[in-house]
Design an enzyme around this catalytic site. Sequence first.
Site, PDB file in Angstrom:
ATOM      1  N   GLN A  87       0.850  -1.249   0.033  1.00  0.00           N
ATOM      2  CA  GLN A  87       0.144  -0.054   0.078  1.00  0.00           C
ATOM      3  C   GLN A  87       0.872   1.179  -0.014  1.00  0.00           C
ATOM      4  O   GLN A  87       1.777   1.357   0.791  1.00  0.00           O
ATOM      5  CB  GLN A  87      -1.095   0.121   1.230  1.00  0.00           C
ATOM      6  CG  GLN A  87      -1.966   1.167   1.093  1.00  0.00           C
ATOM      7  CD  GLN A  87      -2.880   1.395   2.354  1.00  0.00           C
ATOM      8  OE1 GLN A  87      -2.193   1.901   3.312  1.00  0.00           O
ATOM      9  NE2 GLN A  87      -3.882   1.159   2.270  1.00  0.00           N
ATOM     10  N   CYS A 117      -6.529   6.672   4.998  1.00  0.00           N
ATOM     11  CA  CYS A 117      -6.134   7.271   6.321  1.00  0.00           C
ATOM     12  C   CYS A 117      -6.544   8.397   6.966  1.00  0.00           C
ATOM     13  O   CYS A 117      -6.636   9.555   6.057  1.00  0.00           O
ATOM     14  CB  CYS A 117      -4.669   7.140   6.407  1.00  0.00           C
ATOM     15  SG  CYS A 117      -3.894   7.422   7.824  1.00  0.00           S
ATOM     16  N   LYS A 156      -8.196   1.819  -1.560  1.00  0.00           N
ATOM     17  CA  LYS A 156      -8.984   1.523  -0.191  1.00  0.00           C
ATOM     18  C   LYS A 156      -9.191   3.080   0.240  1.00  0.00           C
ATOM     19  O   LYS A 156      -8.278   3.671   0.296  1.00  0.00           O
ATOM     20  CB  LYS A 156      -7.919   0.843   0.876  1.00  0.00           C
ATOM     21  CG  LYS A 156      -8.509   0.553   2.160  1.00  0.00           C
ATOM     22  CD  LYS A 156      -7.513  -0.327   2.954  1.00  0.00           C
ATOM     23  CE  LYS A 156      -8.354  -0.549   4.190  1.00  0.00           C
ATOM     24  NZ  LYS A 156      -8.199   0.833   5.141  1.00  0.00           N
ATOM     25  N   GLY A 218     -14.198  -3.076   8.078  1.00  0.00           N
ATOM     26  CA  GLY A 218     -14.679  -2.403   9.126  1.00  0.00           C
ATOM     27  C   GLY A 218     -15.394  -3.186  10.189  1.00  0.00           C
ATOM     28  O   GLY A 218     -16.405  -3.675   9.960  1.00  0.00           O
ATOM     29  N   ASP A 219     -14.917  -3.437  11.377  1.00  0.00           N
ATOM     30  CA  ASP A 219     -15.720  -4.158  12.685  1.00  0.00           C
ATOM     31  C   ASP A 219     -15.913  -5.640  11.944  1.00  0.00           C
ATOM     32  O   ASP A 219     -16.588  -6.460  12.800  1.00  0.00           O
ATOM     33  CB  ASP A 219     -16.743  -3.402  12.877  1.00  0.00           C
ATOM     34  CG  ASP A 219     -16.682  -2.112  13.270  1.00  0.00           C
ATOM     35  OD1 ASP A 219     -15.308  -1.744  13.416  1.00  0.00           O
ATOM     36  OD2 ASP A 219     -17.643  -1.414  13.361  1.00  0.00           O
ATOM     37  N   GLY A 241      -8.867  -6.284   9.610  1.00  0.00           N
ATOM     38  CA  GLY A 241      -7.707  -5.696  10.444  1.00  0.00           C
ATOM     39  C   GLY A 241      -7.742  -6.313  11.702  1.00  0.00           C
ATOM     40  O   GLY A 241      -7.062  -7.224  11.975  1.00  0.00           O
ATOM     41  N   ARG A 242      -8.232  -5.406  12.541  1.00  0.00           N
ATOM     42  CA  ARG A 242      -8.257  -5.602  14.024  1.00  0.00           C
ATOM     43  C   ARG A 242      -8.571  -6.858  14.475  1.00  0.00           C
ATOM     44  O   ARG A 242      -8.103  -7.668  15.497  1.00  0.00           O
ATOM     45  CB  ARG A 242      -8.783  -4.578  15.015  1.00  0.00           C
ATOM     46  CG  ARG A 242      -8.057  -3.221  14.662  1.00  0.00           C
ATOM     47  CD  ARG A 242      -8.971  -2.017  14.979  1.00  0.00           C
ATOM     48  NE  ARG A 242     -10.169  -1.770  14.300  1.00  0.00           N
ATOM     49  CZ  ARG A 242     -11.184  -0.868  14.421  1.00  0.00           C
ATOM     50  NH1 ARG A 242     -10.953   0.007  15.552  1.00  0.00           N
ATOM     51  NH2 ARG A 242     -12.226  -0.943  13.707  1.00  0.00           N
TER      52      ARG A 242
HETATM   53  C1  LIG Z   1      -3.339   0.628  14.422  1.00  0.00           C
HETATM   54  C2  LIG Z   1      -3.863   0.913  12.733  1.00  0.00           C
HETATM   55  C3  LIG Z   1      -3.243   1.212  11.752  1.00  0.00           C
HETATM   56  C4  LIG Z   1      -3.809   1.461  10.482  1.00  0.00           C
HETATM   57  N1  LIG Z   1      -3.013   1.439   9.414  1.00  0.00           N
HETATM   58  C5  LIG Z   1      -3.504   1.586   8.327  1.00  0.00           C
HETATM   59  C6  LIG Z   1      -2.635   1.699   6.822  1.00  0.00           C
HETATM   60  O1  LIG Z   1      -1.590   1.873   7.001  1.00  0.00           O
HETATM   61  N2  LIG Z   1      -3.405   1.737   5.852  1.00  0.00           N
HETATM   62  C7  LIG Z   1      -4.666   1.786   5.620  1.00  0.00           C
HETATM   63  O2  LIG Z   1      -5.289   1.985   4.433  1.00  0.00           O
HETATM   64  N3  LIG Z   1      -5.650   1.618   6.708  1.00  0.00           N
HETATM   65  C8  LIG Z   1      -5.009   1.458   8.078  1.00  0.00           C
HETATM   66  N4  LIG Z   1      -5.903   1.316   9.000  1.00  0.00           N
HETATM   67  C9  LIG Z   1      -7.387   1.062   8.739  1.00  0.00           C
HETATM   68  C10 LIG Z   1      -7.562  -0.524   8.695  1.00  0.00           C
HETATM   69  O3  LIG Z   1      -6.895  -1.008   7.676  1.00  0.00           O
HETATM   70  C11 LIG Z   1      -8.853  -0.651   8.557  1.00  0.00           C
HETATM   71  O4  LIG Z   1      -9.535  -0.130   7.633  1.00  0.00           O
HETATM   72  C12 LIG Z   1      -9.738  -0.537   9.982  1.00  0.00           C
HETATM   73  O5  LIG Z   1      -9.027  -0.772  11.160  1.00  0.00           O
HETATM   74  C13 LIG Z   1     -10.967  -0.901   9.958  1.00  0.00           C
HETATM   75  O6  LIG Z   1     -10.971  -2.310   9.631  1.00  0.00           O
HETATM   76  P1  LIG Z   1     -11.099  -3.371  11.028  1.00  0.00           P
HETATM   77  O7  LIG Z   1     -12.118  -2.875  11.932  1.00  0.00           O
HETATM   78  O8  LIG Z   1     -11.201  -4.667  10.321  1.00  0.00           O
HETATM   79  O9  LIG Z   1      -9.730  -3.098  11.845  1.00  0.00           O
HETATM   80  C14 LIG Z   1      -5.254   1.257  10.116  1.00  0.00           C
HETATM   81  C15 LIG Z   1      -6.208   1.178  11.417  1.00  0.00           C
HETATM   82  C16 LIG Z   1      -5.526   0.892  12.551  1.00  0.00           C
HETATM   83  C17 LIG Z   1      -6.239   0.541  13.742  1.00  0.00           C
END
Ligand SMILES: Cc1cc2nc3c(=O)[nH]c(=O)nc-3n(C[C@H](O)[C@H](O)[C@H](O)COP(=O)(O)O)c2cc1C
Length: 342
Positions: A87, A117, A156, A218-219, A241-242
């Site tokens: 990315q 972001c 994204k 997301g979530d 992600g998380r």
């Molecule tokens: C600590 C952290 C770092 C993240 N870094 C990036 C990143 O480098 N690039 C990006 O597009 N999104 C980034 N995100 C967003 C995540 O990719 C994702 O869109 C967001 O956490 C929601 O998805 P989730 O609920 O599955 O975590 C970040 C989110 C968190 C919490």
Amino acid sequence: MLQCDIWWECTVNKHEFGIRMSDGRNPPVFLAPLAGITDLPFRNLVQSFGAGLVVSEMIASQEMVQARPSARARAALGLNDRGTAVQIAGRDAYWMAECAKLCADQGAAMIDINMGCPAKKVTNGYSGSALMRDLDHALSLIEAVVAAVDVPVTLKTRLGWDDDCLNAPDLARRAEDAGIAHITIHGRTRCQFYKGAADWAAIRAVKDAVSIPVYANGDIVDAATARRALTLSGADGVMVGRGAQGRPWTLALIAADLFGAPRPEIPTGSALIDMIIGHYQAMISFYGRSLGAKCARKHLGWYLDDWPGAQPLRRAILTEPEPDNVIRLLRTLPDTVELAAA
Ligand SMILES: Cc1cc2nc3c(=O)[nH]c(=O)nc-3n(C[C@H](O)[C@H](O)[C@H](O)COP(=O)(O)O)c2cc1C
């Protein structure tokens, strides 16, 4: 069982990586980029259970091309042959295109453009989600990157800047025309940051606007939330992600339950402790002893969060600076544990 023919046709059928569904294709369950978290050791671990695709942490395009050691090391060391999308972020078409070329030359299976972001230090530089406020400029970056590389270029982004500017469908339509291969939508606006709940139903407007695959993000933390996100959004797949933090098998379980991929074996007891120690050691080798020990603490914390009986050891493990001692302490964890499957 959900189908994702279009996704496969349009996106990555030239590339073979990850786990396979029963029909031989990769499941549309992707690991989200998480700065400071989805480094090579974590991506390798997630891929060892199974993932359709993993995405690197965001790389600042100009810094990468101008070879600041920290930015370049992250990408140069971060690629393996199992399929990693790199990315990139930035606001200048020249640096974005040059960075994309560099990453593709180093083996990136795809280039993902960050337009989501929300961090002020990124949006104040008019990168990340700030690009949603200037779609013409956003498009000029997309066109430059698409023209620069042969690998698929993906995007994204979020639902919009705020509730008054929900322009993801417009952006997606124009991005598709410019050659973007797939789009991931985090179901929040920029101004929401990470607050509230992701609005999966709102992603449907993007899905309806384009014919390329759309991924809901997301979530999403397990098969139930993935199924609900797909039902409400109509998306072709999910990005997680998380939900993979402390549970690197989450994506593989979703892929098994929803897309017919092989069911992963989730380690329990002493096998789980071995896995955690393996992850820790991989981080120490990747970053070096001192930085590796610090970077690994958040992962150890997530592993220990739901570990019955770990409380007396938790503080010692998370504050111990010497990696050999951390490993010794990890070996003394109660080994009857089965972390709840995601
Ligand atoms: C600590 C952290 C770092 C993240 N870094 C990036 C990143 O480098 N690039 C990006 O597009 N999104 C980034 N995100 C967003 C995540 O990719 C994702 O869109 C967001 O956490 C929601 O998805 P989730 O609920 O599955 O975590 C970040 C989110 C968190 C919490």
